[in-house]
Design an enzyme around this catalytic site. Structure first.
Site, PDB file in Angstrom:
ATOM      1  N   CYS A  33       0.824  -1.211   0.000  1.00  0.00           N
ATOM      2  CA  CYS A  33       0.000   0.000   0.000  1.00  0.00           C
ATOM      3  C   CYS A  33       0.855   1.256   0.000  1.00  0.00           C
ATOM      4  O   CYS A  33       0.356   2.344  -0.236  1.00  0.00           O
ATOM      5  CB  CYS A  33      -0.947   0.010   1.192  1.00  0.00           C
ATOM      6  SG  CYS A  33      -0.087   0.059   2.772  1.00  0.00           S
ATOM      7  N   ASP A  35       2.248   2.631   2.555  1.00  0.00           N
ATOM      8  CA  ASP A  35       2.148   3.405   3.792  1.00  0.00           C
ATOM      9  C   ASP A  35       3.430   3.291   4.622  1.00  0.00           C
ATOM     10  O   ASP A  35       4.116   2.272   4.594  1.00  0.00           O
ATOM     11  CB  ASP A  35       0.951   2.936   4.619  1.00  0.00           C
ATOM     12  CG  ASP A  35      -0.358   3.330   3.962  1.00  0.00           C
ATOM     13  OD1 ASP A  35      -0.301   4.107   2.994  1.00  0.00           O
ATOM     14  OD2 ASP A  35      -1.413   2.873   4.415  1.00  0.00           O
ATOM     15  N   CYS A  59      -3.038   4.928   6.175  1.00  0.00           N
ATOM     16  CA  CYS A  59      -4.497   4.860   6.247  1.00  0.00           C
ATOM     17  C   CYS A  59      -4.991   5.047   7.687  1.00  0.00           C
ATOM     18  O   CYS A  59      -4.205   5.059   8.635  1.00  0.00           O
ATOM     19  CB  CYS A  59      -4.968   3.518   5.708  1.00  0.00           C
ATOM     20  SG  CYS A  59      -4.600   2.175   6.848  1.00  0.00           S
ATOM     21  N   CYS A 103      -2.283  -3.504   8.371  1.00  0.00           N
ATOM     22  CA  CYS A 103      -1.981  -2.164   8.895  1.00  0.00           C
ATOM     23  C   CYS A 103      -1.467  -2.262  10.332  1.00  0.00           C
ATOM     24  O   CYS A 103      -0.597  -1.493  10.731  1.00  0.00           O
ATOM     25  CB  CYS A 103      -3.215  -1.283   8.859  1.00  0.00           C
ATOM     26  SG  CYS A 103      -4.137  -1.373   7.320  1.00  0.00           S
TER      27      CYS A 103
HETATM   28 FE1  FES Z   1      -1.542   0.436   4.262  1.00  0.00          FE
HETATM   29 FE2  FES Z   1      -3.366   0.458   6.070  1.00  0.00          FE
HETATM   30  S1  FES Z   1      -3.679   0.350   3.936  1.00  0.00           S
HETATM   31  S2  FES Z   1      -1.255   0.502   6.356  1.00  0.00           S
END
Ligand code: FES
Length: 140
Positions: A33, A35, A59, A103
């Site tokens: 993702c 992140d 997120c 996450c």
């Molecule tokens: Fe990547 Fe939540 S979607 S940490």
């Protein structure tokens, strides 16, 4: 879809920010993702976590899990902090939707990366701690 606790920590995240001269700092990322999460730890001479701060570029579930993770490790020893797994964080948040479980892994790994950094800098062995694979820190 999200528990009240997740929404509460998302809307009012605890311990957001930085620690100026941290005992350990860890930055981890999720390749899928994109992140990123950074965790700062202030650890005293007895190996107890006096303060913890985080920054998350990610997120809502990542924000909520980092926030809860900081609450759970604050005041613990470095050894006890290892028990704050993603499972423990999820339980404390009354669960996460299955698609969001990864996450919470980011929060656990960020803590581990910061503990790893602390251990490296201080020549300390934290039993059971391994360098997280998602550690993307450029050392400060
Ligand atoms: Fe990547 Fe939540 S979607 S940490």
């Amino acid at each position: 879809m999200y528990s009240e606790k997740v929404m509460e920590h998302f809307n009012h995240p605890r311990n957001v920010g930085e620690i100026e001269h941290p005992s350990g700092v860890g930055t981890v990322g999720n390749a899928k993702c994109g992140d990123i999460m950074r965790m700062y730890l202030d650890i005293d001479d007895d190996g107890r976590i006096q303060d913890v701060k985080f920054k998350t570029f990610g997120c809502g579930a990542a924000v909520a899990t980092s926030s809860m993770a900081t609450e759970l490790v604050k005041g613990r020893t470095v050894q006890e902090a290892l028990l704050v797994t993603n499972k423990a964080v999820m339980e404390a948040l009354d669960g996460l939707p299955p698609l969001k479980v990864h996450c919470s892994l980011l929060a656990e790994e960020a803590i581990h990366a910061a503990l790893w950094d602390y251990a490296q800098k201080n020549n300390v062995v934290i039993e059971g701690l391994e360098k997280p694979v998602s550690d993307i820190a450029e050392k400060e």
